[in-house]
Design a protein around this motif. Structure first.
Motif, PDB file in Angstrom:
ATOM      1  N   SER A   5       0.826  -1.200   0.000  1.00 54.14           N
ATOM      2  CA  SER A   5       0.000   0.000   0.000  1.00 54.14           C
ATOM      3  C   SER A   5       0.864   1.255   0.000  1.00 54.14           C
ATOM      4  O   SER A   5       1.975   1.276   0.529  1.00 54.14           O
ATOM      5  CB  SER A   5      -0.930   0.005   1.212  1.00 54.14           C
ATOM      6  OG  SER A   5      -0.183   0.036   2.417  1.00 54.14           O
ATOM      7  N   ASP A  42      -4.309   2.179   1.107  1.00 54.86           N
ATOM      8  CA  ASP A  42      -4.987   1.778   2.340  1.00 54.86           C
ATOM      9  C   ASP A  42      -6.464   2.144   2.290  1.00 54.86           C
ATOM     10  O   ASP A  42      -7.318   1.419   2.793  1.00 54.86           O
ATOM     11  CB  ASP A  42      -4.333   2.469   3.552  1.00 54.86           C
ATOM     12  CG  ASP A  42      -3.000   1.835   3.926  1.00 54.86           C
ATOM     13  OD1 ASP A  42      -2.841   0.608   3.734  1.00 54.86           O
ATOM     14  OD2 ASP A  42      -2.122   2.559   4.415  1.00 54.86           O
ATOM     15  N   ARG A  66      -7.299  -2.085  -3.049  1.00 51.95           N
ATOM     16  CA  ARG A  66      -7.155  -2.142  -1.595  1.00 51.95           C
ATOM     17  C   ARG A  66      -7.204  -3.592  -1.153  1.00 51.95           C
ATOM     18  O   ARG A  66      -7.972  -4.391  -1.688  1.00 51.95           O
ATOM     19  CB  ARG A  66      -8.293  -1.363  -0.917  1.00 51.95           C
ATOM     20  CG  ARG A  66      -8.176  -1.288   0.610  1.00 51.95           C
ATOM     21  CD  ARG A  66      -9.457  -0.798   1.237  1.00 51.95           C
ATOM     22  NE  ARG A  66     -10.578  -1.693   0.966  1.00 51.95           N
ATOM     23  CZ  ARG A  66     -10.815  -2.826   1.635  1.00 51.95           C
ATOM     24  NH1 ARG A  66      -9.989  -3.214   2.605  1.00 51.95           N
ATOM     25  NH2 ARG A  66     -11.857  -3.574   1.329  1.00 51.95           N
TER      26      ARG A  66
END
Length: 304
Positions: A76, A151, A197
């Protein structure tokens, strides 16, 4: 009507020693080495540019090949992949040829109704081949998309949609995450940005095999300055315009932490050498030309 980005200009990544990088992209991926120059901030390191035969925006992949680079890690807060458009009629044959030459090639998977094959480069990075109508190879097709691993998708989604003119065109969920597809209007190369994500994902680590930044297209200097004003109004901390020899550039971190660049199409890669001989000679920024002998002695030899 919201102004929209044209698409990707280039993607810049980090690799290990340059020879393996050159061999992979020119011999296996059929890219043309269109510029051999040096890192503006570290002239002891190459900056290598690959693209199609005419070095068009939307086909350009660049590398900083650091000889001693530690391995990077996708995760991320970074652009985690880039994808080339490849003709659906040649994808299977292309994948088999690359596999036969020793590359690691995944089995096809389906993403938003398209077949996707991932080839692993010498530093472990994912190079995606995404099937579209036609019989073109990845060099001719140029970029299809890039993936941003985040994230939280929301803030980046709002920047791209509300301020950069992208449109939501698809969403896919899996057991551990989700992927939102955004697309800029028009028929340019590289109009797609996927926002990905994953639950419990580790943060990315920059190093060999990681992507350094993603660059979007500005049609000219005036267009770039307009985008700079728009990004500042959107709350981004944007650099002044920086001369990168073959384009002018501005940079900022988007809300998820990915480094974005907006680069001008002109002056282009034929600024200092003719089209037919692109990438054959070492080209240096003016500030380093007086150090040419020292730089050439320090750089590792590349067989192109």
């Amino acid at each position: 009507m919201t102004k929209h980005m044209t698409g990707l200009h280039h993607v810049t990544a980090i690799s290990g020693p340059p020879q393996a990088n050159v061999d992979f992209f020119t011999k296996l991926m059929d890219q043309r080495l269109v510029k051999k120059t040096v890192n503006f901030d570290d002239p002891g390191t190459y900056h290598l540019y690959y693209g199609n035969r005419t070095a068009d925006p939307g086909t350009i992949l660049t590398f900083f090949p650091f000889v001693g680079a530690a391995p990077g890690r996708a995760g991320s807060g970074t652009a985690s992949a880039y994808g080339y458009s490849i003709g659906a009629s040649v994808l299977d044959h292309w994948a088999e040829e690359v596999r036969a030459k020793g590359a690691r090639v995944s089995d096809p998977v389906e993403r938003f109704g398209q077949s996707v094959v991932t080839v692993t480069d010498p530093d472990g990075a994912a190079v995606e081949l995404i099937a579209e109508p036609g019989d073109h190879g990845p060099a001719e097709g140029g970029f299809h998309s890039t993936t941003l691993w985040l994230d939280d998708i929301g803030p980046t989604q709002r920047l791209l949609v509300d301020h950069m003119g992208y449109e939501e065109v698809g969403h896919e969920a899996s057991g551990k995450g989700e992927r939102l597809r955004l697309q800029a209007p028009g028929d340019a190369r590289g109009t797609i940005v996927d926002l990905y994500r994953e639950d419990g994902a580790a943060r990315a680590r920059q190093g060999a095999g990681s992507i350094h930044h993603v660059a979007f297209r500005a049609l000219d200097d005036a267009d770039q300055l307009d985008w700079r004003d728009r990004m500042i109004a959107a709350g981004m901390q944007v650099t002044p315009v920086i001369d990168r020899q073959y384009f002018n550039a501005i940079y900022f971190r988007e809300p998820g932490g990915v480094l974005f660049e907006i680069a001008t199409d002109p002056p282009g890669f034929t600024r200092d050498e003719p089209l037919e001989s692109l990438g054959q000679s070492l080209k240096l920024p003016k500030k380093y030309e007086g150090m040419r002998n020292r730089i050439e002695q320090a750089l590792p030899r590349i067989d192109t």
